[in-house]
Design a protein around this motif. Sequence first.
Motif, PDB file in Angstrom:
ATOM      1  N   LEU A  31       0.744  -1.275  -0.015  1.00  0.00           N
ATOM      2  CA  LEU A  31      -0.024  -0.076   0.074  1.00  0.00           C
ATOM      3  C   LEU A  31       0.666   1.336  -0.110  1.00  0.00           C
ATOM      4  N   THR A  34       2.736   1.676  -3.429  1.00  0.00           N
ATOM      5  CA  THR A  34       1.787   1.930  -4.510  1.00  0.00           C
ATOM      6  C   THR A  34       1.147   3.291  -4.428  1.00  0.00           C
ATOM      7  N   SER A  35       1.323   3.983  -3.133  1.00  0.00           N
ATOM      8  CA  SER A  35       0.899   5.417  -2.864  1.00  0.00           C
ATOM      9  C   SER A  35       2.085   6.316  -2.950  1.00  0.00           C
ATOM     10  N   VAL A  65      -3.246  -6.162  -6.192  1.00  0.00           N
ATOM     11  CA  VAL A  65      -2.992  -4.495  -6.369  1.00  0.00           C
ATOM     12  C   VAL A  65      -1.744  -4.365  -6.989  1.00  0.00           C
ATOM     13  N   PHE A  69      -0.564  -2.148 -10.475  1.00  0.00           N
ATOM     14  CA  PHE A  69       0.107  -1.044 -10.624  1.00  0.00           C
ATOM     15  C   PHE A  69       1.200  -1.273 -11.400  1.00  0.00           C
ATOM     16  N   LEU A  87      -9.139   1.978  -3.743  1.00  0.00           N
ATOM     17  CA  LEU A  87      -8.056   2.704  -3.570  1.00  0.00           C
ATOM     18  C   LEU A  87      -8.054   3.829  -3.101  1.00  0.00           C
ATOM     19  N   ASP A  90      -4.094   8.771  -3.173  1.00  0.00           N
ATOM     20  CA  ASP A  90      -2.732   8.584  -3.879  1.00  0.00           C
ATOM     21  C   ASP A  90      -2.622   7.784  -4.580  1.00  0.00           C
ATOM     22  N   GLN A  91      -3.248   6.479  -4.374  1.00  0.00           N
ATOM     23  CA  GLN A  91      -3.248   5.357  -5.613  1.00  0.00           C
ATOM     24  C   GLN A  91      -4.007   5.778  -6.749  1.00  0.00           C
ATOM     25  N   LYS A  94      -1.720   7.916  -8.697  1.00  0.00           N
ATOM     26  CA  LYS A  94      -0.513   7.146  -9.049  1.00  0.00           C
ATOM     27  C   LYS A  94      -1.097   6.395 -10.371  1.00  0.00           C
TER      28      LYS A  94
END
Length: 259
Positions: A31, A34-35, A65, A69, A87, A90-91, A94
């Motif tokens: 997490l 990916t953020s 997840v 990404f 999500l 921020d995800q 992204k």
Amino acid sequence: MDIEQNQAELIDNFVKQASAQKGTALGSVILEATSHPSLFAFSEILALPTVAELEGTENSVYLKVLQLFAHGTWSDYKSNCSSLPQLVPDQVLKLKQLTVLTLAETNKVLPYDELMMELDVTNVRELEDFLINECMYAGIVRGKLDQLRRCFEIQFAAGRDLRPGQLGSMIQTLSNWLGTSDNLLVSIQEEIKWADTMSELDKKHRKEVEDRVEEVKKSVSVKAEVEFRGLEDIYSEPGGVMDYEEDRSRPKRRRHPRS
């Protein structure tokens, strides 16, 4: 800091964290990765044994997840959102940035209409703000916004992680490029050889002309010398030419008038 160096340091940091965690704790690392606003490559994390072990467990959603990404787009998330966790903002940001990179892989001129559809953007102003503030300022793309033609002209785009099966296609593309380069090199070498041959012929022709000129010069010189000697012989013969002083010294006969 250079974006590539920053990427390498971030990847190394998250690889170390993910290697030391399992289960839910590993999910937290995924997490965070990916953020992160500066991380855009995930294949190194995805290749870790600890991540692969998530497959088939209650925490396998974190693996999905990470795969999203690494290889997916915002449209992929919308199509599979029922099997994925919601999500965080921020995800979402992204994944939309990564979507632009994916689109830039196959087309260097991206129409505004296509971008707005792929990114779920409702107007041009919002789209241009996103491209400028979240993509160009982030250093992942460079390009020009053409409001008249309603398109984004890509000059540079960062590469994404290779998708499964993409390596073979890339190798084939490189092989084709290598073949084309070899053919071009042969053509250039033939052109150089032809130019060298023409240069040698030109040198040979120039030498022949110079030799001919020299022959003509010699011929003219010999002819002039012969003619000069002929005149010299004529003027040097006795009685050939009367000396002017000799002519003046002779007495002149007087004529008597007729009676």
